[in-house]
Design a protein around this motif. Sequence first.
Motif, short mmCIF file in Angstrom:
data_model
loop_
_atom_site.label_atom_id
_atom_site.label_comp_id
_atom_site.label_asym_id
_atom_site.label_seq_id
_atom_site.Cartn_x
_atom_site.Cartn_y
_atom_site.Cartn_z
N TYR A 278 0.89 -1.56 0.00
CA TYR A 278 0.03 -0.08 0.17
C TYR A 278 1.25 0.73 0.11
N SER A 279 2.25 1.15 -0.48
CA SER A 279 3.13 2.36 0.03
C SER A 279 2.47 3.35 -1.03
N LYS A 280 1.57 3.46 -2.76
CA LYS A 280 1.62 4.65 -2.99
C LYS A 280 0.05 4.67 -2.90
N ASN A 281 -0.98 4.33 -1.77
CA ASN A 281 -1.70 4.91 -1.11
C ASN A 281 -1.09 5.78 -0.21
N LEU A 282 0.08 5.06 0.47
CA LEU A 282 0.24 5.51 1.90
C LEU A 282 0.28 7.39 1.42
N LEU A 283 1.91 7.31 0.36
CA LEU A 283 2.19 8.52 -0.14
C LEU A 283 1.03 9.39 -0.19
N SER A 284 0.17 8.71 -1.25
CA SER A 284 -1.48 9.65 -1.65
C SER A 284 -1.81 10.10 -0.88
N VAL A 285 -2.37 9.34 0.69
CA VAL A 285 -3.25 9.77 1.41
C VAL A 285 -2.02 10.92 2.63
N THR A 286 -1.23 10.45 2.68
CA THR A 286 -0.15 11.44 2.98
C THR A 286 0.17 12.83 2.50
N ILE A 287 -0.05 12.91 1.42
CA ILE A 287 0.39 14.77 0.65
C ILE A 287 -0.96 14.96 1.05
N GLN A 288 -2.01 14.53 0.24
CA GLN A 288 -3.24 14.67 0.75
C GLN A 288 -3.91 15.51 1.91
N GLN A 289 -3.05 14.72 2.98
CA GLN A 289 -3.97 15.48 4.25
C GLN A 289 -3.08 16.57 4.67
#
Length: 388
Positions: free
Chosen positions: A331-342
């Motif tokens: 889930y690394s890509k999801n992790l980066l996406s959520v972190t940047i979004q937040q």
Amino acid sequence: PDVGELSNGLKVLTVPDESGMCGVGLFTRAGCRFENEKTCGMSWLLERMVCKGNTKYNEEEVLQMAYDLGGFTMVAEYREAMYYSAQCFKWHLPECLDMLTHIAFKPTFDPKGLEAGKLQAMMDISFQYRQPSYVLFEHLHQTAFSGSTIGHRHWPDPEDIANINAADLHAYVKQFWHPERVAIVVSGASQDEVKPILEHIFREMPPFENPKEEVSSEKAVYTGGSAMIYNEEPPPTSDEKFQDRNHTHCGLVFQGLPESHPDFMALVVLQEYLGGGTAFSQGGPGKGMYTKLYRNVINVHGHWLWGIEAVMSSFSDTGLFGLYAQAEHQYSKNLLSVTIQQMAQIVEHIDNSALEMAKNTYLSRLFGALEERQPLVEAIGRSYVLHN
């Protein structure tokens, strides 16, 4: 606190009370921030030499005194501050001050103690690399400040430790444990009670020598950047719970504020407001579940997101603020996406009731901490030596 000065120039800060207990701390501006390639690892090793003997007490006597005083003594070294501290009954204050001042100002660094300290220092370096979150935050600081000032290596290489000798450590103590950089803090006693004790102790010591080299006063400059660390295999063991050593860990931070900045408290409240945590709360059910990151992120993505939280660090002239998150590797890509979004939405949709709750929560933490003697001593000492 009441502020006084000894005849040798050492600053003394006291917070008198009638509890019959005393907290004592000796603070100095020292740490990896002020080190270079020649002195790298000095503060890390010195932290592990605290009980190895000095000109008045040998190792066994130091340990026995710490036991007799109640067994609560500690040493801590941060990136730009270091301190020795202890707690004792008020009638043991002279012995406590005598022990700590000799530990700080007059260590001997005998060959046997030095080798034991080096071994402990090297073991502790290996332990740090077993903690994925520790590794991440070390690289965050190095990257944010391009490896200089605050970004200097906090963990030295084993070779750095091996190359340090007793003469190097004595020179380091003379340079950094000097009156112009040091403050002594005592809670539970007044200036009139503390200063005569310290004057007597320092009269029996040789006078302070002026340092041969000036300590760097380079201002920390935030540069930003990125770093990616890839390990094909996880470390053999981990002190952290469950399988987070097999996770991808992500940190996204920006320049923060020093504690002396007028907006620093707003940043502290923002961290409390964002909050966060992990899918498993080590503090018991419900801890942190009312915060924005828990409600809006973990509750939504909890089936794959292991945890996300607001983090910050503060120094004398700068700081860092941002988010730290982790998830399983797939889930690394999801992790980066959520972190940047937040991070992009960090102050959007502020809920007034949640904001008031964050303020009250921080006040509760602050009052709770200051009820204990050690956090009070540390707060005063760090504030004085770093911000005067």
